[in-house]
Design an enzyme around this catalytic site. Structure first.
Site, mmCIF file in Angstrom:
data_model
loop_
_atom_site.group_PDB
_atom_site.id
_atom_site.type_symbol
_atom_site.label_atom_id
_atom_site.label_comp_id
_atom_site.label_asym_id
_atom_site.label_seq_id
_atom_site.Cartn_x
_atom_site.Cartn_y
_atom_site.Cartn_z
ATOM 1 N N GLU A 20 -5.571 2.406 -7.556
ATOM 2 C CA GLU A 20 -4.423 1.682 -7.001
ATOM 3 C C GLU A 20 -4.222 0.403 -7.804
ATOM 4 O OE1 GLU A 20 -2.774 0.272 -2.635
ATOM 5 O OE2 GLU A 20 -4.933 0.236 -3.019
ATOM 6 N N CYS A 49 0.814 -1.216 0.000
ATOM 7 C CA CYS A 49 0.000 0.000 0.000
ATOM 8 C C CYS A 49 0.849 1.267 0.000
ATOM 9 C CB CYS A 49 -0.970 -0.004 1.175
ATOM 10 S SG CYS A 49 -0.188 -0.265 2.768
#
Length: 471
Positions: free
Chosen positions: A377, A281
């Protein structure tokens, strides 16, 4: 074939239904074992065990909780090879990198929170009104439901479990349905040092997680996962006013100014951006480069990225392993196949023609701010590169996505670095480096990256509640 079991009230047990699901080795694309497919009955048993254990564990002196966590850390260290077997078979990541980079950090987190258990802060007694003395106590919350992801299964489990236990809570952990093996082994190792019911692990799918979040005995829900998962969990937890700790998606910008050390930036970022196949992340996914050095940087970075080698767990020369699943590979491929005509793949861009879910390290240039691959993402070995004209545009591009977990700025100018640390709307800012975490500092984001912090004293306090006592 290696089969996992639930760990409930100090015992390893199958799902009450005896249902299981297959675990897939991402490096081969083949089944390697099974895990329980737990239902509401299993979740209820785990929550009841955690609730029964809570009063005793909460009342355990901090020094004894510290001792239990230190002994667990030692056990994890001794079981390094077995934990590597479990983690690597579930995730496909290179074994040598897990043992070198991840396991020592995991042990350190356990030892850090063991010490932090004895240092919970409380306000000194004082008289804020005549004849009355006020004291603030920090107390554990109760049963904590914790849901962890598939990219760093053991590390994320420890980031959640260690502070919760250190603060005196009990835990029901649900690992990712595809990577539960190392979490189950962690519970088995910890069971030698913790009272039954203090740490429970329930394997299963999304429905298992939904049952856990909704259980009436759960008082805090902590999750590391996608933005969508966090939104769903937040909505479900609201019905019972459960406390939330959400560490969600990232889409980290990297600002490279014209005075940066380009050789150093290329060297570090070409490694860090693709570590764990970019399934991180905080991965350096969006590189923003001053327009005067954009082409020079892009050429050097693409050349280095092209040399990054994906490989199997036992490949000592591999820089990263496969993507975690067929669905994750399909997600990455889909984003690349949908690139607009103005975007250009300048390195990599293809899946490897071999068994498993391997993909080349990929660099995409020519993207624009509203492109899907910039706003979303990717969570794979894919990096975009964009130019910026000046500092204000760099900040606008960096902050111009929904996520706000981490960022880095590369410059020799101290004042510029300090301006960036203020202007970047993220929970973490690195200067002339990227991705390093330490147990003593918080790890958490803002906006769609969630709220609450893992690691650090801040992370420990997230697992406590404040009580005012007046005498």
């Amino acid at each position: 074939m290696a089969d996992s079991l639930n760990h409930i009230d100090g015992e390893e047990v199958p799902a009450a239904s005896r249902l299981t699901r297959s675990l897939i080795d991402p490096a081969a694309g083949l089944p390697h074992g099974t895990a329980p497919l737990s239902g509401p009955e299993d979740v209820d048993a785990a929550c009841r065990a955690a609730q029964a254990a809570f009063p005793g564990w909460a009342a355990t002196p901090p020094g004894l909780r510290q001792s239990a966590l230190l002994r667990t850390a030692d056990a994890v260290e001794r079981a390094a090879e077995a934990l590597a077997d479990a983690e690597v078979t579930d995730t496909g990541k290179p074994r040598a990198l897990f043992l070198r980079d991840e396991l020592p950090a995991i042990v350190d987190v356990l030892r850090y929170f063991a010490g932090a258990a004895r240092n919970l802060p409380g306000a000194a007694a004082a008289e804020y009104t005549p004849g009355r003395t006020s004291i603030l106590r920090r107390e554990p919350v109760g049963v904590c439901a914790q849901i962890t992801p598939w990219n760093y299964p053991l590390m994320m489990a420890v980031w959640k479990v260690a502070p919760a236990l250190a603060a005196g809570n009990t835990v029901v952990l649900k690992p990712s349905d595809s990577t539960p093996s190392s979490a189950v082994l962690l519970a088995r190792l910890a069971a030698e040092h913790l009272p039954p019911g203090v740490l429970n692990v329930v394997c299963g799918d999304r429905d298992t997680g939904r049952s856990l979040v909704a259980h009436p005995l759960v008082r805090l829900v902590a999750v590391t996962g996608s933005v969508r998962a966090g939104q769903e969990i937040a909505a479900a937890a609201a019905a019972d006013l459960k406390r939330l700790h959400l560490e969600l998606g990232g889409n980290a910008p990297v600002l490279i100014h014209e005075d940066a050390d380009l050789d150093d930036a290329v060297s570090q970022l070409s490694s860090l951006a693709f570590y764990n196949a970019g399934q991180d992340c905080t991965a350096a996914t969006r590189i923003l480069v001053h327009h005067r050095i954009h082409d020079t940087f892009l050429s050097a970075f693409a050349e280095r990225a092209a040399g990054r080698r994906p490989g199997a767990p036992d490949d000592g020369y591999a820089d990263f392993g496969p993507l975690a699943s067929a669905s994750q590979l399909a997600t990455v491929r889909g984003m690349l196949e949908r690139l607009p005509v103005h975007a250009e793949v300048v390195a990599g861009g293809a899946a490897l023609p071999r068994p498993g879910y391997f993909h080349q390290a990929t660099v995409v240039a020519g993207v624009r701010q509203q492109d899907e691959i910039v706003q979303g993402e990717v969570f794979g070995p894919v990096v975009t590169v964009q130019p910026f004209a000046d500092e204000s545009e760099a900040f606008r591009l960096a902050n111009g996505v929904p996520q706000g977990l981490a960022a880095s700025v590369w410059t020799r100018d101290h004042d510029r670095a300090m301006r960036a640390s203020r202007a970047l709307d993220t929970g973490i800012v690195w200067v002339n480096t990227h991705g390093t975490t330490v147990s003593e500092m918080p790890h958490g984001g803002v906006r769609h990256s969630g709220h609450g912090s893992d690691l650090s004293l801040t992370g420990l306090l997230d697992y406590t509640q404040v009580k005012h006592v007046m005498l």
